[in-house]
Each structure stands twice: as C-alpha cells, then as structure tokens.
Design a protein around this motif. Sequence first.
Motif, mmCIF file in Angstrom:
data_model
loop_
_atom_site.group_PDB
_atom_site.id
_atom_site.type_symbol
_atom_site.label_atom_id
_atom_site.label_comp_id
_atom_site.label_asym_id
_atom_site.label_seq_id
_atom_site.Cartn_x
_atom_site.Cartn_y
_atom_site.Cartn_z
ATOM 1 N N GLN A 63 -17.213 -50.907 -63.972
ATOM 2 C CA GLN A 63 -16.544 -49.847 -63.211
ATOM 3 C C GLN A 63 -16.112 -50.390 -61.834
ATOM 4 O O GLN A 63 -15.001 -50.143 -61.373
ATOM 5 C CB GLN A 63 -17.550 -48.704 -63.039
ATOM 6 N N LEU A 64 -16.999 -51.191 -61.226
ATOM 7 C CA LEU A 64 -16.711 -51.726 -59.895
ATOM 8 C C LEU A 64 -15.417 -52.543 -59.882
ATOM 9 O O LEU A 64 -14.544 -52.346 -59.045
ATOM 10 C CB LEU A 64 -17.886 -52.590 -59.417
ATOM 11 N N PHE A 65 -15.279 -53.472 -60.880
ATOM 12 C CA PHE A 65 -14.075 -54.310 -60.788
ATOM 13 C C PHE A 65 -12.864 -53.685 -61.464
ATOM 14 O O PHE A 65 -11.749 -53.831 -60.992
ATOM 15 C CB PHE A 65 -14.343 -55.751 -61.252
ATOM 16 N N GLN A 66 -13.096 -52.949 -62.566
ATOM 17 C CA GLN A 66 -11.924 -52.352 -63.225
ATOM 18 C C GLN A 66 -11.249 -51.312 -62.345
ATOM 19 O O GLN A 66 -10.035 -51.213 -62.311
ATOM 20 C CB GLN A 66 -12.334 -51.724 -64.565
ATOM 21 N N ARG A 67 -12.070 -50.543 -61.639
ATOM 22 C CA ARG A 67 -11.500 -49.512 -60.772
ATOM 23 C C ARG A 67 -11.251 -50.044 -59.354
ATOM 24 O O ARG A 67 -10.794 -49.308 -58.482
ATOM 25 C CB ARG A 67 -12.385 -48.274 -60.761
ATOM 26 N N GLN A 68 -11.574 -51.326 -59.142
ATOM 27 C CA GLN A 68 -11.234 -52.024 -57.891
ATOM 28 C C GLN A 68 -11.774 -51.331 -56.653
ATOM 29 O O GLN A 68 -11.092 -51.166 -55.645
ATOM 30 C CB GLN A 68 -9.711 -52.220 -57.787
ATOM 31 N N TYR A 69 -13.051 -50.921 -56.762
ATOM 32 C CA TYR A 69 -13.690 -50.296 -55.608
ATOM 33 C C TYR A 69 -13.982 -51.328 -54.541
ATOM 34 O O TYR A 69 -14.258 -52.490 -54.830
ATOM 35 C CB TYR A 69 -15.019 -49.657 -56.028
ATOM 36 N N ARG A 70 -13.986 -50.892 -53.316
ATOM 37 C CA ARG A 70 -14.435 -51.732 -52.214
ATOM 38 C C ARG A 70 -15.622 -51.055 -51.543
ATOM 39 O O ARG A 70 -15.532 -49.876 -51.198
ATOM 40 C CB ARG A 70 -13.298 -51.985 -51.227
ATOM 41 N N ARG A 113 -12.524 -46.771 -51.264
ATOM 42 C CA ARG A 113 -13.503 -47.489 -50.433
ATOM 43 C C ARG A 113 -14.728 -46.622 -50.211
ATOM 44 O O ARG A 113 -14.606 -45.440 -49.891
ATOM 45 C CB ARG A 113 -12.916 -47.840 -49.051
ATOM 46 N N PRO A 154 -9.235 -45.045 -58.040
ATOM 47 C CA PRO A 154 -9.130 -46.505 -58.176
ATOM 48 C C PRO A 154 -8.675 -47.125 -56.851
ATOM 49 O O PRO A 154 -7.781 -46.600 -56.187
ATOM 50 C CB PRO A 154 -8.078 -46.673 -59.280
ATOM 51 N N GLY A 155 -9.314 -48.219 -56.470
ATOM 52 C CA GLY A 155 -8.984 -48.851 -55.195
ATOM 53 C C GLY A 155 -9.627 -48.173 -54.004
ATOM 54 O O GLY A 155 -9.374 -48.553 -52.865
#
Length: 340
Positions: free
Chosen positions: A277-284, A259, A256-257
């Motif tokens: 998945q992209l926003f819940q796991r806060q991917y960049r 990059r 999570p978080g």
Amino acid sequence: MRALCLVKEKQLEVLDLPPPPAPGPGEVQIRVRAVALNHLDVWGYRGMAFARRKLPLAVGAEASGEIAAIGAGVTRFKPGQLVVMYGGLTCGTCPACREGRDNLCENISGIMGFHVDGFARDLLNMPERLVVPVPAGVSARDAACAPIAFATVQHMLFDNARLKPGETILVHAGGSGIGSVAIKMAKAIGCTVITTVGDDAKIERVKALGADYAINYRKDRFEGEVRKLTKKKGVDVVFEHVGADTFNGSLLALKPGGRLVTCGATSGPTTTINLMQLFQRQYRIFGSFASSIRNIAESLDKMAAGMEPVIDTEVPLSDVAAALKRMEDRQVFGKIIIQF
Ligand SMILES: [Zn+2]
C-alpha cells in the motif's frame, strides 16, 4: 527563587532554589512570566528511557519571559523586552545548526524541561542565540505557546508536509494542544479541515476553531467517514500524533501521493504497515520532532497577525496541582498556562 520541579514521576512540587549568577558573555538572564504545560512535563515521553534524566528537575519546556539582564557582547536584547526561548541546547556550529535546521543538531546537549532543568523557575540564564524576541501586540501568556504548541505544528505542516492552500487535511484530536493549532494554521491558508474528537461535546468547539467537519472517533471509524466526506478520494495530508490506534486508518484516509506527518504516539509506539500500500499508493511519511528556531519566529508572527492559542486555564503557580489534575482527567481543551 521558586522552581516547579518534578520530584518523582507524576509528582510536581514548588522548591526554593538559589538564583542563577549574573549572565556570562553572550548570555541573557530571563525572568519567566508564563509557562505553557505539556504532557512531557509530567509524564515524559511514553516508552522512552529516563536514563539521562535526574530528579528533581525543573519542568517547563515552553515559556515566555522578560529580559532581566544581559551579559557582555549581547546586542539583540534589552532589559524589559518580552522573549521566548528555544528549549533544545544545540551547539550552534554543526552543519545542521548553521543551516537553521536546529532540531537536527549533531551535538545537542539536552532538551530543557526533559533532560535538563526547564523554564518553570523565576530566573534563568540562556545563550542569546536561543532566545527569540516577541513582536508587539503578543501577550506573555500567548507567546508562551509559541515554542512548542505553535512551532511544532508550523514545522510539521509547512516544512515537512508542505501543506498548500486549497488542500484537504485530516487533523487528529482537534481538541488537543497541537490539534487546535493545526486546525487554525490549516484554515488560515484556506484548507478544508476534517478533525477527530473523542467526545460529542467537543464537536462544536473544534468547529468554532475553524474545522469544517468533526468526527467522533469513538462512534464512527474515522477512515470511513473521511472517505465519505472526500467522495472516496481521501485527504492530501494527515496530521498524526495519536500513533498505534490510528496510524493505519490514517494511511487509508490518504489519497494516492498523500502525505502523513507525525510527531507523536500517545496511544502506543509500534504498528505494522502494509508496504504494498505504501509504495503503490505512493504515500510520503514524515517524522517530525520539535522545530527550528525560525519556526518559533514564524509562529509569533502568526500570533501578531491575530492567530490566538486556545487557552484552557491560566493559574498561578500555587494552583498548579488542580491544573494538572485536569490534564490527567483529559478535561483540557487547549493549553494550561502557569503564571510566574
Ligand atoms: Zn548543532
């Protein structure tokens, strides 16, 4: 003078062209010494339109050379000095150029070796602004790998993904030109490096470059292996350039978080991603293309400090056909260098 030209798709020939005129004000004339081959020299970017490309075209998107002559007003260079060149014909005056974000120039007039003639020719003139001096102790052969192989990775890892010492990174295709550099740059700052290879024979070779773990992606699903190796945590950073075949697995391999930074899509340019998945796991996710001129100087400094590029073969211009065959057969480990 000699020039290695693309005469039609996948066909290169050495042509005899007239030499350039004396360098104009603010220009230097460069005698090319070594050209590092890239896939785009032969194939172009897969899936990209060729509308702006006229053949025959001198190939070569990264190279080193010696200053042969200087034009009026040139103060940073002297004849005989070893240099490398930035292949993007940027304007030098737009806000991005003034901030040193050269690869975001608003008025770029072409990329050398792709839209316009590149570096695989005996002599060429360049604006002084786009030329970078090579520090002492770096050979012409190694320096030729700075403008793309090294600088692209420097930009991806440090300007975009902000890779930090002690982090864990997944580097796709550790045996490729940029993959091998990513392993070295990440290890050099103390990261844990997991890499993928497509062939067991490459496992020992990527470990010799510094990789801590190597996964044969043809045998094992890499995202599952990454979860095991990281005790289900995932990695901080994924270095992507494979594209459609791996992109979703790469996201699953992130903590999570985490990059993801990508500069390529060799297996295909389109995929779907799970936005939850992209926003819940806060991917960049960072798209990265080429580099700034500063990244080339940073790369050369790393070479001067002992970080060597992986060279597959070094051949004279007359043997280029055999070298390209190796590239097409995917027999290559590291860079192919054409000597001028
Ligand atoms: Zn500009």
